[in-house]
Enzyme design. Sequence first.
Site: not given
Length: 342
Positions: A270, A10, A123-125, A186, A33
């Site tokens: 979104r 990726g 992730t910061d999410e 993205k 992968d």
Amino acid sequence: MRILVTGAAGFIGSNYVRYVLTEHPMDRVVALDKLTYAGNPANLAEFDGDPRYHFVHADICDAEAVGEALAGCDALVNFAAESHVDRSVMDPAAFVKTNVEGIRVLMEAARTHDVRRIVQVSTDEVYGHVPIGAAGEDARLAPRNPYSASKAGGELLALSYFTSFDLPVMVTRGANTIGPYQYPEKVVPVFVTNAMESEPLPIYGEGTAVRNYMHVADHCAGIDLVLRSGEPGAIFNVGVEFEVNTVTLATSILELLEKPRSLMRLIADRPGHDYRYSLDSSRLESLGWQPRYAFAEALAATVNWYVENEEWWRPIKSGSFRAYYERNYAARLANSRPVEAT
Ligand code: NAD
Ligand code: DAU
């Protein structure tokens, strides 16, 4: 070190393989992968034939394949994930499977193979929308979409193997990352490749959502530093401070490509959109990490890469990606409006 890098085909995984084999030329990499829509062997083609590199086509949920790949490895860095928020809103099942169950399989395999260092790339999410200030690693987890909820579940499960089984697990929580080989779903590659084709740039809501865009080389350096110097059981934010909203991002890309502002289109938002992320990365900085790219440099380098590598992204955009693009954007673009001049 012999490192199993999962999700290696990726965007960030392939850049990380490149980073390791350049910065630590004596290391060995086993790259695993599943080659989902986002995994692309072309991202790693330059390593074919390199004796330090071995590719395994497998799913991280396949315990037998993971066990075989991990045999003889000192370290594991897991990038494998379903990674796109919009797809998680459309179809969450694959996110739970790979981003949570996949972690259980990896951790179980690591227990039986005596792996010395493990990084779960998160992730910061997981902090959710951060309206003011910057989230430190102890901030409350409040993920708000199926992608970030599955990533939070996966990292908590990984950390539970540290507390329950002494497995040397560390977690990184990275910010929005840009650079070469990012799949054109993205925002930055969508905007850059659409602008190059004089297609509209679809901006969600009013275009006021803020992100901290970081160059992938800086993200890889942070992950690698955690792998080699982080304390087991610890969590490390990996982010830059500079805040950019979507209209500013689109404007910068159009200026770099000398394309008109009229390509910007505001479309329906979104669902569950997180309007701001912000990280306090001082824990990682105390290990010696500093980002090398300012935002303008990171964006210019990224735009330049897409300009110079059309043969990489054009086959992707004309393939199965089209169906996704239609599903996510067609109706919203039909009802879009221009961005007013400021
Ligand atoms: P990506 O979608 O480009 O790559 C994901 C890779 O994982 C692909 O090669 C895919 O084939 C592989 N994969 C998916 N399911 C798999 C499975 N079951 N088994 C084996 N391989 C599988 O994602 P990316 O942007 O490179 O993100 C990599 C990691 O970094 C993810 O864990 C993501 O959550 C995290 N992250 C990404 C960003 C970002 O801005 N892109 C920021 C912070 C953290
Ligand atoms: O913050 C880290 C996360 O960054 C990673 O964990 C995820 O894997 C990665 O996909 C990314 O998530 P985001 O949702 O922040 O990134 P995305 O590129 O999808 O969107 C960035 C911003 O741009 C967000 O505010 C939504 C907006 N956007 C996005 C797309 C794809 C648009 O306005 N139009 C678009 O077409």
